[in-house]
Design an enzyme around this catalytic site. Structure first.
Site, short mmCIF file in Angstrom:
data_model
loop_
_atom_site.label_atom_id
_atom_site.label_comp_id
_atom_site.label_asym_id
_atom_site.label_seq_id
_atom_site.Cartn_x
_atom_site.Cartn_y
_atom_site.Cartn_z
N HIS A 207 0.81 -1.22 0.00
CA HIS A 207 0.00 0.00 0.00
C HIS A 207 0.84 1.27 0.00
O HIS A 207 0.31 2.35 -0.11
CB HIS A 207 -0.94 0.03 1.21
C1 UD1 Z 1 -2.27 4.71 6.31
C2 UD1 Z 1 -0.98 5.13 6.99
C3 UD1 Z 1 0.08 4.04 6.81
C4 UD1 Z 1 -0.44 2.69 7.25
C5 UD1 Z 1 -1.72 2.40 6.46
C6 UD1 Z 1 -2.32 1.04 6.80
C7 UD1 Z 1 -0.59 7.57 6.99
C8 UD1 Z 1 0.24 8.64 6.45
N1 UD1 Z 1 -0.43 6.36 6.43
O1 UD1 Z 1 -2.00 4.70 4.92
O2 UD1 Z 1 1.21 4.37 7.60
O3 UD1 Z 1 0.52 1.70 7.03
O4 UD1 Z 1 -2.67 3.44 6.74
O5 UD1 Z 1 -3.48 0.79 6.11
O6 UD1 Z 1 -1.37 7.79 7.90
N2 UD1 Z 1 -9.30 4.13 2.01
C9 UD1 Z 1 -10.49 3.48 1.89
N3 UD1 Z 1 -11.09 2.99 3.01
C10 UD1 Z 1 -10.55 3.18 4.24
C11 UD1 Z 1 -9.36 3.89 4.35
C12 UD1 Z 1 -8.72 4.34 3.24
O7 UD1 Z 1 -11.00 3.27 0.81
O8 UD1 Z 1 -11.17 2.72 5.22
C13 UD1 Z 1 -8.62 4.61 0.80
C14 UD1 Z 1 -8.99 5.98 0.41
O9 UD1 Z 1 -9.08 6.02 -0.98
C15 UD1 Z 1 -7.81 6.81 0.86
C16 UD1 Z 1 -6.66 5.83 0.73
O10 UD1 Z 1 -7.23 4.57 1.01
O11 UD1 Z 1 -7.65 7.96 0.09
C17 UD1 Z 1 -5.53 6.13 1.67
O12 UD1 Z 1 -5.95 6.11 3.03
P1 UD1 Z 1 -5.11 6.89 4.15
O13 UD1 Z 1 -5.65 6.63 5.49
O14 UD1 Z 1 -4.96 8.30 3.77
O15 UD1 Z 1 -3.66 6.28 4.07
P2 UD1 Z 1 -3.20 4.78 3.87
O16 UD1 Z 1 -2.62 4.68 2.53
O17 UD1 Z 1 -4.26 3.80 4.26
#
Ligand code: UD1
Length: 367
Positions: A207
């Site tokens: 990811h």
């Molecule tokens: C976050 C953490 C990362 C961790 C990871 C585990 C930061 C900077 N990064 O990254 O350190 O290893 O979580 O998962 O905080 N999304 C969904 N559903 C959800 C959550 C996210 O669809 O429940 C999608 C959305 O499109 C979102 C993208 O995932 O834009 C990224 O989510 P985000 O929480 O911003 O960061 P992660 O890449 O998950």
């Protein structure tokens, strides 16, 4: 005297760290925990399922911030968290890990004069292109108590000038959760559901922006996986951001139409732990999975140039592999060379959260 302690969780890797802490507080009636979920992760299988399986009580408050750019997400968490400090008047705010929720709530706390406690402090990849490295550096810089999971973290914090009395090597709360749930996880029917045989499959998770946001890197990895599935059946538990990037780069249809490569939604904690425990190999760019495979003794190929968790290389089964097709294929050919070390990292014994609760009580009520 009561110790009112606001505990923050927000993203999937936070939940298995906060669960053992909430349990450990129960031994100290003077600790009054308040649980805040920022809502950084909100999907059923990225959040609610973890609360259920890890027996985390429902959060007292959910800030429901959802997704967004780093600035937007961080700012929204800060804005919504600030009034809670007025409402609860906490003695301290405790944050875990290195996600945006960690630094956002940390900044709000210290600016209101509330001591910040950081669990999983001191880890450094020395790679400032990772958003998590920035979150780690900044959170540690403003924390009052630094709870460290491995000796490298203690060295890093000393070098950065933190006084000795702030630094506490306590072990690994994520491993507390693993040890507590491994037996029950092994009773799940996950392997049957995916038609897998123990020790005869590989697990994939990816990811990190460094891997999945760049079409060339993503293609190198996908090409390696497509070759590899002919030797070893693979199961890829796909993070929502990875799936959307792969779709964008035209890799999704290719990946999801291979005979021995199954693509799955993100799994629950217990199902995923079972998959990890019985795997022949894990390919990942996650931080926590490097630690979990170290305790499980399962070879882990971390598709990154660096790790903030070096003990998983020296006392574990983790190896760094550049995210390139040829490097991945070579690493798989050398899998037999990865053996389980005789000893596990110090204090990864399932009691880290108890140590943390003890230090918190001593800090606020005098040793
Ligand atoms: C976050 C953490 C990362 C961790 C990871 C585990 C930061 C900077 N990064 O990254 O350190 O290893 O979580 O998962 O905080 N999304 C969904 N559903 C959800 C959550 C996210 O669809 O429940 C999608 C959305 O499109 C979102 C993208 O995932 O834009 C990224 O989510 P985000 O929480 O911003 O960061 P992660 O890449 O998950």
């Amino acid at each position: 005297m009561a110790i009112r302690l606001i505990n923050i969780c927000g993203a999937r890797p936070n939940f298995m760290k906060i669960a053992p802490l909430l349990q450990a507080y129960r031994a100290y009636p003077q600790i009054e925990p308040v649980l805040v979920h920022t809502g950084q992760h909100y999907d059923e299988n990225m959040s609610r399922l973890f609360f259920e399986q890890l027996h985390i009580p429902p959060p007292d408050i959910n800030l429901e911030v959802g997704s967004g750019s780093h600035a937007r997400q961080t700012a929204l968490i800060m804005q919504r968290f600030e009034p809670l400090l007025e409402q609860y008047h906490p003695d301290a705010v405790l944050v875990v890990g290195d996600v945006n929720s960690t630094i956002a709530c940390g900044l709000v706390a210290v600016k209101q004069g509330v001591p910040l406690l950081h669990v999983e402090a001191g880890l450094r990849s020395f790679d400032r292109s990772m958003p998590e490295e920035i979150n780690r550096l900044l959170t540690d810089a403003i924390s009052e108590l630094l709870f460290v999971s491995e000796p490298s973290g203690v060295e890093n914090l000393r070098r950065e000038g933190h006084p000795e009395e702030q630094i506490h090597l306590v072990g690994n709360v994520m491993i507390d959760s693993l040890r507590q749930h491994l037996e029950i996880a092994r009773r799940s029917d996950t392997l049957q559901c995916f038609h897998l045989t123990p020790s005869q499959y590989g697990v994939i998770t990816l990811h990190r922006p460094g891997n999945v946001d760049h079409p060339d890197t993503a293609r190198e990895i996908v090409t390696a996986l497509i070759e590899l599935q002919h030797q070893l059946p693979l199961i890829f538990c796909i993070h929502p951001r990875t799936r959307s990037r792969f779709e964008q780069f035209g890799l999704w249809t290719l990946l999801s139409n291979q005979p021995h490569l199954q693509c799955s939604e993100p799994l629950g904690y217990l199902e995923f732990l079972h998959l990890l425990a019985d795997a022949r190999v894990v390919l990942t760019d996650s931080g926590g999975i490097q630690e979990e495979t170290t305790i499980l003794g399962v070879p882990c190929l971390t598709l990154r140039e660096n790790t903030e968790r070096p003990i998983t290389l020296t006392s574990g089964t983790n190896r760094l592999v550049p995210p390139r097709r040829s490097a991945i294929i070579t690493a798989i050919q050398q899998l037999d060379q990865i053996t389980r070390p005789a000893t596990t990292p110090p204090l990864w014994d399932g009691h880290a959260a108890e140590r943390i609760a003890g230090v918190i009580v001593d800090y606020f009520q005098g040793a």
